[in-house]
Design a protein around this motif. Sequence first.
Motif, PDB file in Angstrom:
ATOM      1  N   TYR A 102     -10.847  20.457 -32.976  1.00  0.00           N
ATOM      2  CA  TYR A 102     -10.191  21.320 -31.985  1.00  0.00           C
ATOM      3  C   TYR A 102      -9.058  22.081 -32.653  1.00  0.00           C
ATOM      4  N   TYR A 103      -9.061  23.415 -32.476  1.00  0.00           N
ATOM      5  CA  TYR A 103      -8.019  24.231 -33.098  1.00  0.00           C
ATOM      6  C   TYR A 103      -7.795  25.489 -32.269  1.00  0.00           C
ATOM      7  N   GLN A 104      -6.560  25.725 -31.890  1.00  0.00           N
ATOM      8  CA  GLN A 104      -6.144  26.914 -31.142  1.00  0.00           C
ATOM      9  C   GLN A 104      -7.008  27.145 -29.902  1.00  0.00           C
ATOM     10  N   GLY A 105      -7.209  26.080 -29.132  1.00  0.00           N
ATOM     11  CA  GLY A 105      -7.866  26.211 -27.841  1.00  0.00           C
ATOM     12  C   GLY A 105      -9.369  26.180 -27.856  1.00  0.00           C
ATOM     13  N   ALA A 106     -10.006  25.931 -29.006  1.00  0.00           N
ATOM     14  CA  ALA A 106     -11.480  25.932 -29.065  1.00  0.00           C
ATOM     15  C   ALA A 106     -11.965  24.911 -30.089  1.00  0.00           C
ATOM     16  N   TRP A 107     -13.195  24.439 -29.863  1.00  0.00           N
ATOM     17  CA  TRP A 107     -13.833  23.512 -30.798  1.00  0.00           C
ATOM     18  C   TRP A 107     -14.587  24.282 -31.872  1.00  0.00           C
ATOM     19  N   GLY A 108     -14.556  23.783 -33.095  1.00  0.00           N
ATOM     20  CA  GLY A 108     -15.313  24.373 -34.193  1.00  0.00           C
ATOM     21  C   GLY A 108     -15.833  23.287 -35.118  1.00  0.00           C
ATOM     22  N   THR A 109     -16.601  23.670 -36.121  1.00  0.00           N
ATOM     23  CA  THR A 109     -17.263  22.711 -37.001  1.00  0.00           C
ATOM     24  C   THR A 109     -16.581  22.637 -38.369  1.00  0.00           C
ATOM     25  N   VAL A 110     -17.103  21.740 -39.197  1.00  0.00           N
ATOM     26  CA  VAL A 110     -16.603  21.531 -40.561  1.00  0.00           C
ATOM     27  C   VAL A 110     -17.742  21.809 -41.535  1.00  0.00           C
ATOM     28  N   CYS A 111     -17.483  22.606 -42.550  1.00  0.00           N
ATOM     29  CA  CYS A 111     -18.514  22.912 -43.552  1.00  0.00           C
ATOM     30  C   CYS A 111     -18.699  21.725 -44.499  1.00  0.00           C
ATOM     31  N   ASP A 112     -19.929  21.563 -45.000  1.00  0.00           N
ATOM     32  CA  ASP A 112     -20.240  20.377 -45.816  1.00  0.00           C
ATOM     33  C   ASP A 112     -19.918  20.529 -47.300  1.00  0.00           C
ATOM     34  N   ASP A 113     -19.298  21.638 -47.706  1.00  0.00           N
ATOM     35  CA  ASP A 113     -18.891  21.756 -49.110  1.00  0.00           C
ATOM     36  C   ASP A 113     -17.911  20.625 -49.451  1.00  0.00           C
ATOM     37  N   ASP A 114     -18.236  19.853 -50.472  1.00  0.00           N
ATOM     38  CA  ASP A 114     -17.418  18.713 -50.918  1.00  0.00           C
ATOM     39  C   ASP A 114     -17.344  17.580 -49.893  1.00  0.00           C
ATOM     40  N   TRP A 115     -18.211  17.607 -48.879  1.00  0.00           N
ATOM     41  CA  TRP A 115     -18.182  16.556 -47.861  1.00  0.00           C
ATOM     42  C   TRP A 115     -18.671  15.245 -48.470  1.00  0.00           C
ATOM     43  N   ALA A 116     -17.866  14.202 -48.356  1.00  0.00           N
ATOM     44  CA  ALA A 116     -18.172  12.930 -49.014  1.00  0.00           C
ATOM     45  C   ALA A 116     -17.740  11.771 -48.129  1.00  0.00           C
ATOM     46  N   LEU A 117     -18.009  10.559 -48.612  1.00  0.00           N
ATOM     47  CA  LEU A 117     -17.774   9.368 -47.810  1.00  0.00           C
ATOM     48  C   LEU A 117     -16.292   9.155 -47.485  1.00  0.00           C
ATOM     49  N   ASN A 118     -15.392   9.563 -48.384  1.00  0.00           N
ATOM     50  CA  ASN A 118     -13.969   9.451 -48.084  1.00  0.00           C
ATOM     51  C   ASN A 118     -13.587  10.291 -46.866  1.00  0.00           C
ATOM     52  N   ASN A 119     -14.181  11.482 -46.761  1.00  0.00           N
ATOM     53  CA  ASN A 119     -13.918  12.319 -45.589  1.00  0.00           C
ATOM     54  C   ASN A 119     -14.440  11.650 -44.324  1.00  0.00           C
ATOM     55  N   ALA A 120     -15.668  11.110 -44.420  1.00  0.00           N
ATOM     56  CA  ALA A 120     -16.262  10.429 -43.273  1.00  0.00           C
ATOM     57  C   ALA A 120     -15.418   9.229 -42.855  1.00  0.00           C
ATOM     58  N   ARG A 121     -14.843   8.542 -43.830  1.00  0.00           N
ATOM     59  CA  ARG A 121     -14.021   7.369 -43.521  1.00  0.00           C
ATOM     60  C   ARG A 121     -12.799   7.762 -42.674  1.00  0.00           C
ATOM     61  N   VAL A 122     -12.184   8.889 -43.028  1.00  0.00           N
ATOM     62  CA  VAL A 122     -11.019   9.352 -42.267  1.00  0.00           C
ATOM     63  C   VAL A 122     -11.427   9.711 -40.839  1.00  0.00           C
ATOM     64  N   VAL A 123     -12.566  10.385 -40.698  1.00  0.00           N
ATOM     65  CA  VAL A 123     -13.047  10.748 -39.362  1.00  0.00           C
ATOM     66  C   VAL A 123     -13.269   9.501 -38.515  1.00  0.00           C
ATOM     67  N   CYS A 124     -13.971   8.516 -39.080  1.00  0.00           N
ATOM     68  CA  CYS A 124     -14.279   7.300 -38.328  1.00  0.00           C
ATOM     69  C   CYS A 124     -13.004   6.562 -37.914  1.00  0.00           C
ATOM     70  N   GLN A 166      -4.423   9.569 -41.975  1.00  0.00           N
ATOM     71  CA  GLN A 166      -4.505   9.188 -40.568  1.00  0.00           C
ATOM     72  C   GLN A 166      -5.441  10.085 -39.780  1.00  0.00           C
ATOM     73  N   ASP A 167      -5.538  11.351 -40.169  1.00  0.00           N
ATOM     74  CA  ASP A 167      -6.494  12.236 -39.508  1.00  0.00           C
ATOM     75  C   ASP A 167      -6.960  13.307 -40.488  1.00  0.00           C
ATOM     76  N   LEU A 168      -8.045  13.969 -40.142  1.00  0.00           N
ATOM     77  CA  LEU A 168      -8.714  14.890 -41.061  1.00  0.00           C
ATOM     78  C   LEU A 168      -7.849  16.092 -41.405  1.00  0.00           C
ATOM     79  N   SER A 169      -7.008  16.520 -40.491  1.00  0.00           N
ATOM     80  CA  SER A 169      -6.184  17.700 -40.735  1.00  0.00           C
ATOM     81  C   SER A 169      -5.161  17.477 -41.851  1.00  0.00           C
TER      82      SER A 169
END
Length: 564
Positions: free
Chosen positions: A197-219, A255-258
């Motif tokens: 969620y950013y500036q009043g709307a939902w958007g997605t995350v691109c998979d460039d460099d997407w790895a398990l550490n990123n997924a861990r933070v999301v979870c 603590q969070d993805l941002s």
Amino acid sequence: MRGQRVVESKRRCWNQAVWLLLSLLGSLVLVAVSVLLRLANGVQTPVRMPYQVQLVNGRSRCEGRVEVFYNNSWGTVCDDDWDMVDANVVCQQLSCGVAVAVGSSSQFGQGSGLILLDNVDCRGSEADLSQCRSLGWGVHNCYHYEDVGVTCREPAVVGAKGFEDRTTPLQGNLGLRDGTIRLVNGQNACQGRVEVYYQGAWGTVCDDDWALNNARVVCQQIGCGSALYAHTNSFFGYGTGRIILDNVNCQGTEQDLSRCKSLDWGKHNCGHHEDAGVTCTGSTTLPPLATENKRGLLVTYDTQATENIPVTTRPTPTTVTTTALTKGTPGVRVMNGNSSCQGRVEVLYNNIWGTVCDDDWDMLNAVVVCRELGCGPAITFKAQAYFGYGSGPILLDNVDCIGSERQLSNCRHLGWGQHNCGHHEDVGVICAPFEFLNANSRDFQVTERIPSSTRPPSEGMVRLVGGQHRCEGRVEMYSNSGWGTVCDDAWDLPDARVVCRQLGCGQAVVARPEAFFGPGSGTILLDNLKCSGAEASLQECSHISWNVHNCDHSEDAGVTCSLS
């Protein structure tokens, strides 16, 4: 007299001007009448029409070989440069939702007639295929074995198959802060496409460099426990709206993805075919150790047991309980996946391995398979030969489990060998990795004896490295005071059978070649190993001389044993 000539000369000039003006007015009237007549007869300037598209030879109108209509005949599309972006345009044009797979002629059969399009290149925002670039009608360098196919996820099927849009309940839709996360289109609240969620709307995350550490933070951020998998390539379908984050690079402790490094809000070079996703454990347990191997991102659970053991002068065996569901000869296995807990499902019947058809294949069936394999919970089920075509007989079709069966063979089905399928319909599963000490998730237990004191390895001792439990991994042997590997030349199931027996790990399920569990290091000790399967150890098998080989560590052999 002279004045009369002047008057007559002026009169002639005026007559010519009036005549010219009348001629122009007459021409304009004729043009106007012509236009009116054309409009009255329905004749208009031709407008470019979109290509007609159809999908042929699939199980529904939203699956099959792509064909386009041109010059009153249907023709096929070549697979040069064809990708998920092009496939998504076709699905949208047919009102079939989003593309979930790109097929080939081996899946939907070869077409006939003309090959009409080649090198199709869509940006993803086109309303129909006619707006995409290509070489032009009939221009190609292809054969029909290169015909493309598409599988779309129909909107009506989304809910029926359990892929409904489930949003993680966080703070409602009011008062959300920038950086709030939800998971969309998964099979539960802890799995799906990552949306921010950013500036009043939902958007997605691109998979460039997407790895398990990123997924861990999301979870962790959404209270879903540990990360099991970091998904790429719009695994949970295409998102909509803005792509909010790209090149996310987390340490895993944020603590969070941002708070992770990224290109900053809204900066990216991606399309929605690259939307990232995650699968979490769904609980708040401590995250397991994570590893990467050459075939994908996996989770390795710590398999060490801590017990208070009295000190004695002799090694006292300590009983440690592990778990599995496969007794004796395994009745099910998975092939061609990234680990022993994912792949094409194969079943054993009358000493022959065969595949399972995807008719009626669903999540409940996958649950039974994962339990029978001794793996964690089912993450998802796969159809349409997702893990490649099998060989041999198709042994089961229309499998219908209720989810509590011990074995897949206990579920309802058409009967052994009864089917109306081809190997393009072979099923697969993706299970969570093996949980070594989680006795609550198994129905019975297997006792493993581990000495309480460590002894130095002896000559010819074997171990398995890099697997998800002690009975799976790269085969290593101890020789001349060091550990070395075995080359995969001639490596087969009888060789694996000896290793599993030597380790007390039950039946051999798969003999793994090509450094499936990662390349080893040190000496390559054995090559061209030829066991009969009855030997007590690898040392007793026939092989060429010790340390003689023509291999490198990309050919290290491995095994998966049944654990029973």
